[in-house]
Design an enzyme around this catalytic site. Structure first.
Site, short mmCIF file in Angstrom:
data_model
loop_
_atom_site.label_atom_id
_atom_site.label_comp_id
_atom_site.label_asym_id
_atom_site.label_seq_id
_atom_site.Cartn_x
_atom_site.Cartn_y
_atom_site.Cartn_z
N ARG A 91 19.99 20.26 -5.14
CA ARG A 91 21.19 19.54 -6.02
C ARG A 91 20.37 19.82 -7.51
O ARG A 91 19.73 20.27 -7.89
CB ARG A 91 21.12 18.23 -5.72
CG ARG A 91 21.97 17.93 -4.50
CD ARG A 91 22.07 16.49 -4.00
NE ARG A 91 22.76 16.53 -2.69
CZ ARG A 91 23.56 15.38 -2.32
NH1 ARG A 91 23.47 14.28 -3.24
NH2 ARG A 91 23.94 15.26 -1.30
N LEU A 146 11.40 -5.99 11.50
CA LEU A 146 12.12 -4.84 11.70
C LEU A 146 11.11 -3.73 11.30
O LEU A 146 10.46 -3.80 10.39
CB LEU A 146 13.00 -4.86 10.54
CG LEU A 146 14.06 -3.47 10.54
CD1 LEU A 146 15.03 -3.66 11.67
CD2 LEU A 146 14.89 -3.71 9.22
N GLY A 156 28.18 9.74 -3.95
CA GLY A 156 28.65 10.55 -4.77
C GLY A 156 30.21 10.51 -4.89
O GLY A 156 30.97 10.16 -5.95
N ASP A 212 25.72 8.67 3.48
CA ASP A 212 26.42 9.70 3.00
C ASP A 212 27.50 8.99 2.14
O ASP A 212 28.19 7.89 2.50
CB ASP A 212 26.98 10.70 3.87
CG ASP A 212 27.31 11.98 3.15
OD1 ASP A 212 27.00 12.02 2.26
OD2 ASP A 212 28.13 12.87 3.77
N GLU A 264 17.06 20.12 2.15
CA GLU A 264 18.10 20.80 1.38
C GLU A 264 18.59 19.99 0.24
O GLU A 264 19.15 20.81 -0.98
CB GLU A 264 19.40 20.86 2.30
CG GLU A 264 19.32 21.69 3.86
CD GLU A 264 18.18 21.15 4.86
OE1 GLU A 264 18.22 19.96 4.91
OE2 GLU A 264 17.59 22.12 5.28
N HIS A 319 24.20 6.30 -6.37
CA HIS A 319 23.08 6.45 -5.72
C HIS A 319 22.32 5.10 -5.99
O HIS A 319 21.70 4.55 -4.92
CB HIS A 319 22.05 7.52 -6.31
CG HIS A 319 22.66 8.90 -5.88
ND1 HIS A 319 22.83 9.25 -4.65
CD2 HIS A 319 22.46 10.06 -6.45
CE1 HIS A 319 23.41 10.44 -4.57
NE2 HIS A 319 22.96 10.97 -5.81
C1 IPE Z 1 22.49 14.33 4.58
O1 IPE Z 1 23.57 14.08 3.42
C2 IPE Z 1 21.53 14.00 3.71
C3 IPE Z 1 21.44 12.47 3.28
C4 IPE Z 1 22.31 11.40 3.47
C5 IPE Z 1 20.04 12.05 2.67
P1 IPE Z 1 24.21 15.27 2.37
O2 IPE Z 1 25.26 14.62 1.82
O3 IPE Z 1 23.07 15.93 1.57
O4 IPE Z 1 24.63 16.48 3.56
P2 IPE Z 1 25.24 17.68 3.63
O5 IPE Z 1 24.76 18.60 2.55
O6 IPE Z 1 26.74 17.44 2.98
O7 IPE Z 1 25.39 18.35 4.94
C1 IPE Z 2 24.15 10.67 -0.21
O1 IPE Z 2 25.27 10.56 -0.80
C2 IPE Z 2 23.01 10.38 -0.90
C3 IPE Z 2 22.05 11.49 -0.75
C4 IPE Z 2 22.20 12.72 -0.03
C5 IPE Z 2 20.83 11.57 -1.60
P1 IPE Z 2 25.76 12.00 -1.55
O2 IPE Z 2 25.33 12.20 -2.71
O3 IPE Z 2 25.55 13.32 -0.47
O4 IPE Z 2 27.38 11.68 -1.68
P2 IPE Z 2 28.52 12.61 -1.73
O5 IPE Z 2 28.50 13.11 0.09
O6 IPE Z 2 28.51 13.75 -2.63
O7 IPE Z 2 29.87 11.93 -1.76
MG MG Z 3 26.74 13.90 1.15
#
Ligand code: IPE
Ligand code: IPE
Ligand code: MG
Length: 236
Positions: free
Chosen positions: A66, A126, A18, A15, A62, A32
């Site tokens: 986006r 792995l 972004g 996570d 979910e 990403h």
């Molecule tokens: C969880 O992260 C899914 C992945 C890392 C792919 P999100 O950033 O999408 O989770 P929420 O929506 O904040 O719970």
């Molecule tokens: C995780 O990073 C990648 C995916 C969920 C695809 P995020 O895109 O959720 O990044 P934040 O949480 O917005 O910082």
């Molecule tokens: Mg996130």
């Protein structure tokens, strides 16, 4: 690092792509791309540290909510990632499996996932799982449907349904449960990840964003894990 007490199976919620990009004044999609590059490096680091199974959350059921642009950019990254995976698997003896609801992915990604699993299925290094269009509730629902189907056609009787029956119908059927779960970027929720499989897993949270979560950070997580007093699980 003492290899004996290294967790056999590490699961990661990658996570913060972004937020990392935002902190640098860049668009989310750059985050990403940098996150995908980091995952590339993490495979070798995990292997080097003695981890046997690595399961990463790349796209949740979910995440379709986006923006269209972001979803498209992510699908392109996964395409690129899986294509490069063939070389990686061959060179480093990595077995790659894709978990999640595959029919919900674009057709070419479904084909790539099938091909890379077949291509790498005998690799003994792995064991790498990437969760694409994965949601744990969806996975459990699919498992329940299959079990119901077997009861209906008479190959399984309700009395014989055990925890093992459910485990065997999940996408992670042959894979031991994770010993350690890492979530980067500060959130402390599961976001529909591996609900059944994480029943006894140790949870580690860090504020570090995924694109800059490197070897030192993974070692810190493992060291924390080694201080836990575990009664159940695979590692002991
Ligand atoms: C969880 O992260 C899914 C992945 C890392 C792919 P999100 O950033 O999408 O989770 P929420 O929506 O904040 O719970
Ligand atoms: C995780 O990073 C990648 C995916 C969920 C695809 P995020 O895109 O959720 O990044 P934040 O949480 O917005 O910082
Ligand atoms: Mg996130």
């Amino acid at each position: 690092m003492d290899k004996k007490s290294v967790p056999a199976h590490v699961a990661i919620i990658m996570d913060g792509n972004g937020r990392w990009a935002k902190s640098k004044g860049m668009p989310r999609t750059i985050g990403h791309a940098k996150g995908a590059q980091n995952l590339e490096d993490m495979l070798y680091i995990a292997d080097e540290l003695g981890i046997k199974y690595l399961t990463v959350y790349a796209f949740s059921t979910e995440n379709w909510k986006r923006s269209e642009d972001e979803v498209l950019a992510l699908m392109n990254l996964f395409r690129q990632y899986l294509r490069n995976g063939f070389r990686k698997a061959a060179k480093n003896n990595v077995r790659i499996r894709v978990i999640g609801y595959r029919p919900g992915l674009p057709k070419d990604l479904q084909d790539l996932a099938d091909e890379i699993e077949e291509f790498s299925k005998d690799n003994t290094g792995l064991q790498f799982q990437i969760a694409l269009n994965y949601g744990s509730r969806d996975e459990i629902t699919r498992a329940v449907k299959q079990i119901a189907e077997e009861v209906k056609n008479g190959t399984l009787s309700p009395e014989d349904i055990s925890e093992e029956t459910i485990t065997k119908h999940l996408d992670t059927a042959d894979i031991p449960d994770p010993d350690l779960l890492i979530r980067t970027s500060g959130e402390q929720r599961l976001s529909n990840y591996l609900l059944w499989q994480l029943a006894y897993t140790e949870f580690y949270y860090t504020d570090t964003h995924w694109p800059v979560f490197g070897k030192k950070e993974l070692q810190d997580a493992i060291e924390w894990y080694q201080t836990r007093d575990r009664r159940y699980g695979n590692a002991k």
